[in-house]
Design an enzyme around this catalytic site. Structure first.
Site, PDB file in Angstrom:
ATOM      1  N   GLY A 161      46.390  46.656  38.969  1.00 15.71           N
ATOM      2  CA  GLY A 161      47.726  47.252  38.938  1.00 15.71           C
ATOM      3  C   GLY A 161      47.689  48.755  38.786  1.00 15.71           C
ATOM      4  O   GLY A 161      46.685  49.407  39.068  1.00 15.71           O
TER       5      GLY A 161
ATOM      6  N   ASP B 269      35.931  53.123  48.943  1.00 14.47           N
ATOM      7  CA  ASP B 269      35.074  52.903  47.777  1.00 14.47           C
ATOM      8  C   ASP B 269      34.142  54.084  47.518  1.00 14.47           C
ATOM      9  O   ASP B 269      33.983  54.523  46.371  1.00 14.47           O
ATOM     10  CB  ASP B 269      34.267  51.615  47.942  1.00 14.47           C
ATOM     11  CG  ASP B 269      35.109  50.360  47.797  1.00 14.47           C
ATOM     12  OD1 ASP B 269      36.318  50.464  47.503  1.00 14.47           O
ATOM     13  OD2 ASP B 269      34.550  49.262  47.993  1.00 14.47           O
TER      14      ASP B 269
ATOM     15  N   HIS C  87      42.378  55.662  45.046  1.00 14.74           N
ATOM     16  CA  HIS C  87      41.683  54.462  45.528  1.00 14.74           C
ATOM     17  C   HIS C  87      42.673  53.322  45.745  1.00 14.74           C
ATOM     18  O   HIS C  87      42.613  52.628  46.764  1.00 14.74           O
ATOM     19  CB  HIS C  87      40.588  54.061  44.534  1.00 14.74           C
ATOM     20  CG  HIS C  87      39.745  52.926  44.986  1.00 14.74           C
ATOM     21  ND1 HIS C  87      39.852  51.664  44.443  1.00 14.74           N
ATOM     22  CD2 HIS C  87      38.783  52.852  45.945  1.00 14.74           C
ATOM     23  CE1 HIS C  87      38.978  50.872  45.036  1.00 14.74           C
ATOM     24  NE2 HIS C  87      38.322  51.560  45.950  1.00 14.74           N
ATOM     25  N   ASP C  88      43.588  53.133  44.800  1.00 21.49           N
ATOM     26  CA  ASP C  88      44.629  52.102  44.967  1.00 21.49           C
ATOM     27  C   ASP C  88      45.443  52.365  46.230  1.00 21.49           C
ATOM     28  O   ASP C  88      45.730  51.442  47.001  1.00 21.49           O
ATOM     29  CB  ASP C  88      45.575  52.078  43.763  1.00 21.49           C
ATOM     30  CG  ASP C  88      44.959  51.488  42.510  1.00 21.49           C
ATOM     31  OD1 ASP C  88      43.794  51.034  42.561  1.00 21.49           O
ATOM     32  OD2 ASP C  88      45.633  51.492  41.465  1.00 21.49           O
TER      33      ASP C  88
ATOM     34  N   GLY D  65      41.573  49.690  37.231  1.00 23.24           N
ATOM     35  CA  GLY D  65      41.699  48.277  36.911  1.00 23.24           C
ATOM     36  C   GLY D  65      42.854  47.683  37.687  1.00 23.24           C
ATOM     37  O   GLY D  65      43.348  48.279  38.639  1.00 23.24           O
TER      38      GLY D  65
END
EC number: 3.1.1.4
Length: 119
Positions: free
Chosen positions: A32, A93, A48-49, A30
């Site tokens: 942050g 992704d 992923h972040d 999600g």
């Protein structure tokens, strides 16, 4: 972009779980992210972040870029993505979606109190 990412997630897990289930999971799934990931699935989100962060350092806009992907019987893959930024985001992704599909989903880590658990 984020809409495509949701389709890639659904493709990777063969419609077993909605992409929305990952929107508020652990410390990193999600918006942050901070602290130590609560489990392997949350670690997928941190990776992923970080991948999106690398894309941004390269001048890309990962949350808005479109790319071409295919949902096959073995899951999603990037297809005919020649532009550097689009390819990077697609790779981020697909890797995350495959990571989600490989790791267990713990309902207890959905919608956690991030102020207490993500230090």
């Amino acid at each position: 972009n984020l809409v495509q990412f949701s389709y890639v997630i659904t493709c990777a897990n063969h419609n077993r779980r909605s992409s929305l289930d990952y929107a508020d999971y652990g410390c990193y799934c999600g918006a942050g992210g901070s602290g130590t990931p609560v489990d392997e699935l949350d670690r997928c989100c941190k990776i992923h972040d970080d991948c999106y962060g690398e894309a941004e350092k390269q001048g890309c806009y990962p949350k808005m870029l479109m790319y071409d992907y295919y949902c096959g019987s073995n899951g999603p893959y990037c297809r005919n993505v020649k532009k550097k930024c689009n390819r990077k985001v697609c790779d981020c992704d697909v890797a995350a979606a495959e990571c989600f599909a490989r790791n267990a989903y713990n309902n207890a880590n959905y919608n956690i109190d991030t102020k207490k658990r993500c230090k």
